[in-house]
Write a protein that holds these residues in place. Structure first.
Motif, PDB file in Angstrom:
ATOM      1  N   ASP A 156       0.834  -1.212   0.000  1.00  0.00           N
ATOM      2  CA  ASP A 156       0.000   0.000   0.000  1.00  0.00           C
ATOM      3  C   ASP A 156       0.866   1.258   0.000  1.00  0.00           C
ATOM      4  OD1 ASP A 156      -2.316  -1.486  -0.023  1.00  0.00           O
ATOM      5  OD2 ASP A 156      -2.683  -1.318   2.135  1.00  0.00           O
ATOM      6  N   LEU A 157       1.940   1.262   0.785  1.00  0.00           N
ATOM      7  CA  LEU A 157       2.830   2.417   0.827  1.00  0.00           C
ATOM      8  C   LEU A 157       3.528   2.629  -0.511  1.00  0.00           C
ATOM      9  CD1 LEU A 157       4.543   2.085   4.325  1.00  0.00           C
ATOM     10  CD2 LEU A 157       2.738   3.679   3.671  1.00  0.00           C
ATOM     11  N   LEU A 158       3.943   1.540  -1.131  1.00  0.00           N
ATOM     12  CA  LEU A 158       4.627   1.634  -2.420  1.00  0.00           C
ATOM     13  C   LEU A 158       3.687   2.107  -3.520  1.00  0.00           C
ATOM     14  CD1 LEU A 158       6.685  -1.684  -2.270  1.00  0.00           C
ATOM     15  CD2 LEU A 158       7.654   0.629  -2.270  1.00  0.00           C
ATOM     16  N   THR A 180      13.388  15.488   2.910  1.00  0.00           N
ATOM     17  CA  THR A 180      12.958  15.442   1.508  1.00  0.00           C
ATOM     18  C   THR A 180      12.704  14.022   1.060  1.00  0.00           C
ATOM     19  OG1 THR A 180      14.227  17.426   0.979  1.00  0.00           O
ATOM     20  CG2 THR A 180      13.635  16.007  -0.866  1.00  0.00           C
ATOM     21  N   LEU A 181      13.579  13.120   1.456  1.00  0.00           N
ATOM     22  CA  LEU A 181      13.507  11.736   1.016  1.00  0.00           C
ATOM     23  C   LEU A 181      12.215  11.065   1.454  1.00  0.00           C
ATOM     24  CD1 LEU A 181      15.420   9.837  -0.537  1.00  0.00           C
ATOM     25  CD2 LEU A 181      16.234   9.002   1.675  1.00  0.00           C
ATOM     26  N   LEU A 182      11.781  11.345   2.679  1.00  0.00           N
ATOM     27  CA  LEU A 182      10.597  10.681   3.214  1.00  0.00           C
ATOM     28  C   LEU A 182       9.308  11.131   2.545  1.00  0.00           C
ATOM     29  CD1 LEU A 182      11.467  10.597   7.025  1.00  0.00           C
ATOM     30  CD2 LEU A 182      11.628   8.742   5.352  1.00  0.00           C
ATOM     31  N   GLU A 183       9.371  12.184   1.747  1.00  0.00           N
ATOM     32  CA  GLU A 183       8.209  12.604   0.970  1.00  0.00           C
ATOM     33  C   GLU A 183       8.166  11.905  -0.389  1.00  0.00           C
ATOM     34  OE1 GLU A 183       5.804  14.461   2.090  1.00  0.00           O
ATOM     35  OE2 GLU A 183       6.833  14.821   4.005  1.00  0.00           O
ATOM     36  N   LYS A 184       9.244  11.200  -0.732  1.00  0.00           N
ATOM     37  CA  LYS A 184       9.352  10.621  -2.064  1.00  0.00           C
ATOM     38  C   LYS A 184       9.386   9.097  -2.065  1.00  0.00           C
ATOM     39  CE  LYS A 184      12.279  12.510  -4.920  1.00  0.00           C
ATOM     40  NZ  LYS A 184      11.373  13.028  -5.970  1.00  0.00           N
ATOM     41  N   ILE A 185       9.983   8.504  -1.039  1.00  0.00           N
ATOM     42  CA  ILE A 185      10.166   7.059  -1.039  1.00  0.00           C
ATOM     43  C   ILE A 185       9.598   6.451   0.241  1.00  0.00           C
ATOM     44  CG2 ILE A 185      12.300   7.409  -2.356  1.00  0.00           C
ATOM     45  CD1 ILE A 185      13.809   6.384   0.137  1.00  0.00           C
ATOM     46  N   VAL A 186       9.577   5.119   0.280  1.00  0.00           N
ATOM     47  CA  VAL A 186       9.131   4.391   1.460  1.00  0.00           C
ATOM     48  C   VAL A 186      10.350   3.990   2.280  1.00  0.00           C
ATOM     49  CG1 VAL A 186       7.908   2.357   2.309  1.00  0.00           C
ATOM     50  CG2 VAL A 186       7.103   3.532   0.241  1.00  0.00           C
ATOM     51  N   TYR A 187      10.348   4.346   3.541  1.00  0.00           N
ATOM     52  CA  TYR A 187      11.406   3.951   4.468  1.00  0.00           C
ATOM     53  C   TYR A 187      10.930   2.704   5.202  1.00  0.00           C
ATOM     54  CZ  TYR A 187      14.820   4.269   8.295  1.00  0.00           C
ATOM     55  OH  TYR A 187      15.825   4.021   9.209  1.00  0.00           O
ATOM     56  N   VAL A 188      11.704   1.629   5.105  1.00  0.00           N
ATOM     57  CA  VAL A 188      11.358   0.382   5.788  1.00  0.00           C
ATOM     58  C   VAL A 188      12.476   0.050   6.768  1.00  0.00           C
ATOM     59  CG1 VAL A 188      10.602  -2.002   5.514  1.00  0.00           C
ATOM     60  CG2 VAL A 188      10.253  -0.373   3.647  1.00  0.00           C
ATOM     61  N   GLY A 189      12.176   0.092   8.040  1.00  0.00           N
ATOM     62  CA  GLY A 189      13.172  -0.199   9.054  1.00  0.00           C
ATOM     63  C   GLY A 189      13.000  -1.590   9.625  1.00  0.00           C
ATOM     64  N   LEU A 190      14.109  -2.161  10.094  1.00  0.00           N
ATOM     65  CA  LEU A 190      14.096  -3.443  10.781  1.00  0.00           C
ATOM     66  C   LEU A 190      14.889  -3.284  12.071  1.00  0.00           C
ATOM     67  CD1 LEU A 190      14.821  -6.929   9.158  1.00  0.00           C
ATOM     68  CD2 LEU A 190      15.702  -6.319  11.401  1.00  0.00           C
ATOM     69  N   SER A 191      14.224  -3.458  13.207  1.00  0.00           N
ATOM     70  CA  SER A 191      14.862  -3.365  14.522  1.00  0.00           C
ATOM     71  C   SER A 191      15.589  -2.026  14.683  1.00  0.00           C
ATOM     72  CB  SER A 191      15.803  -4.556  14.723  1.00  0.00           C
ATOM     73  OG  SER A 191      16.218  -4.665  16.059  1.00  0.00           O
ATOM     74  N   ALA A 192      16.922  -1.999  14.721  1.00  0.00           N
ATOM     75  CA  ALA A 192      17.646  -0.731  14.875  1.00  0.00           C
ATOM     76  C   ALA A 192      17.311   0.244  13.760  1.00  0.00           C
ATOM     77  CB  ALA A 192      19.153  -0.982  14.906  1.00  0.00           C
ATOM     78  N   GLY A 193      17.060  -0.262  12.556  1.00  0.00           N
ATOM     79  CA  GLY A 193      16.679   0.597  11.444  1.00  0.00           C
ATOM     80  C   GLY A 193      15.367   1.310  11.679  1.00  0.00           C
ATOM     81  N   LEU A 198       3.189   1.665  11.261  1.00  0.00           N
ATOM     82  CA  LEU A 198       3.003   2.389  10.008  1.00  0.00           C
ATOM     83  C   LEU A 198       2.907   3.874  10.344  1.00  0.00           C
ATOM     84  CD1 LEU A 198       2.329   2.125   6.909  1.00  0.00           C
ATOM     85  CD2 LEU A 198      -0.068   2.030   7.598  1.00  0.00           C
ATOM     86  N   VAL A 199       3.774   4.683   9.744  1.00  0.00           N
ATOM     87  CA  VAL A 199       3.785   6.120   9.998  1.00  0.00           C
ATOM     88  C   VAL A 199       3.539   6.856   8.687  1.00  0.00           C
ATOM     89  CG1 VAL A 199       5.059   8.080  10.929  1.00  0.00           C
ATOM     90  CG2 VAL A 199       5.486   5.784  11.832  1.00  0.00           C
ATOM     91  N   THR A 200       2.478   7.641   8.643  1.00  0.00           N
ATOM     92  CA  THR A 200       2.164   8.474   7.485  1.00  0.00           C
ATOM     93  C   THR A 200       1.735   9.843   7.999  1.00  0.00           C
ATOM     94  OG1 THR A 200      -0.193   7.881   7.412  1.00  0.00           O
ATOM     95  CG2 THR A 200       1.344   6.435   6.227  1.00  0.00           C
TER      96      THR A 200
END
Length: 225
Positions: free
Chosen positions: A21-23, A120-133, A202-204
């Protein structure tokens, strides 16, 4: 703003669907860059990187069937001309930021210049974190101390006034038992999300939503972004 902050990757159908959905398109039509940097701060991290990329460790992350998957090593970026890598980052569909040491990852996020790009980046792409990420995007991070950074080095980027505590009740991490994490969360001034490996945030622009097929707990109130 489109972030999927997971405990252990794309571990179930609900989290998978949230990512799609985010993509806004299938994963098979999406390009991704994987950031492995945090794992260097963990003992045995070099072998873990290979396993994560090859898909032989834990839940799916890199091996979801992306149209293309590149490697973005933050520690190398300060030695490269910015035009060599910035355009690639801006054109990707998803940034996959792996787990490991929050303090080490935060340091290289800033040293590389990627942290400065995030608004800027977070307005253009999807950030997917895992644990520390996932954790570094919040107000709370941790470290294993397997590096030579000064103790006062920041452990998170403090972009959101929450804390994420991944791997709730995981057998590998006895310190992440529910009672222990509840005690830790009670000492923090921000809301804490305790997530097991079947859960994600999920953060939007609409706010924060928990996506889970497992166990999670919120200590304190949900805040507005």
């Amino acid at each position: 703003m489109k972030l999927l902050l997971t405990s252990a990757g794309i571990s179930n159908k609900s989290i998978y669907n949230a990512l799609v959905d985010l993509l806004g398109k299938p994963i098979a039509e999406s390009n991704a860059l994987f950031v492995p940097t945090a794992i260097y701060g963990v003992a045995g991290g070099h072998d873990i990187i290979r396993k994560v990329i090859c898909g032989t460790l834990g839940d799916p992350f890199c091996e979801l069937g992306w149209k293309s998957l590149g490697l973005l090593e933050l520690a190398a970026l300060p030695t490269l001309k910015r035009e060599f890598w910035v355009d690639t980052v801006m054109k990707t569909d998803a940034l996959l930021v792996g787990g490991g040491d929050c303090q080490y990852l935060t340091y290289w996020m800033r040293q590389s210049g990627l942290a400065d790009m995030l608004p800027t980046l977070l307005e253009k792409i999807v950030y997917v974190g895992l644990s520390a990420g996932s954790m570094i995007m919040t107000s709370y991070g941790t470290t294993f101390g397997n590096h030579s950074l000064p103790a006062e080095t920041a452990k998170s980027l403090n972009l959101f006034d929450i804390a994420i505590h991944p791997h709730l009740d995981h057998e590998w991490f006895p310190e992440n038992a529910l009672a222990e994490l509840e005690k830790l969360a009670s000492t923090l001034s921000v809301p804490s999300y305790l997530l097991d490996d079947q859960s994600a945030i999920l953060v939007t622009h609409s706010g924060i939503k928990v996506v889970s097929e497992g166990k999670w707990r919120l200590i304190s109130k949900i805040i507005s972004l």
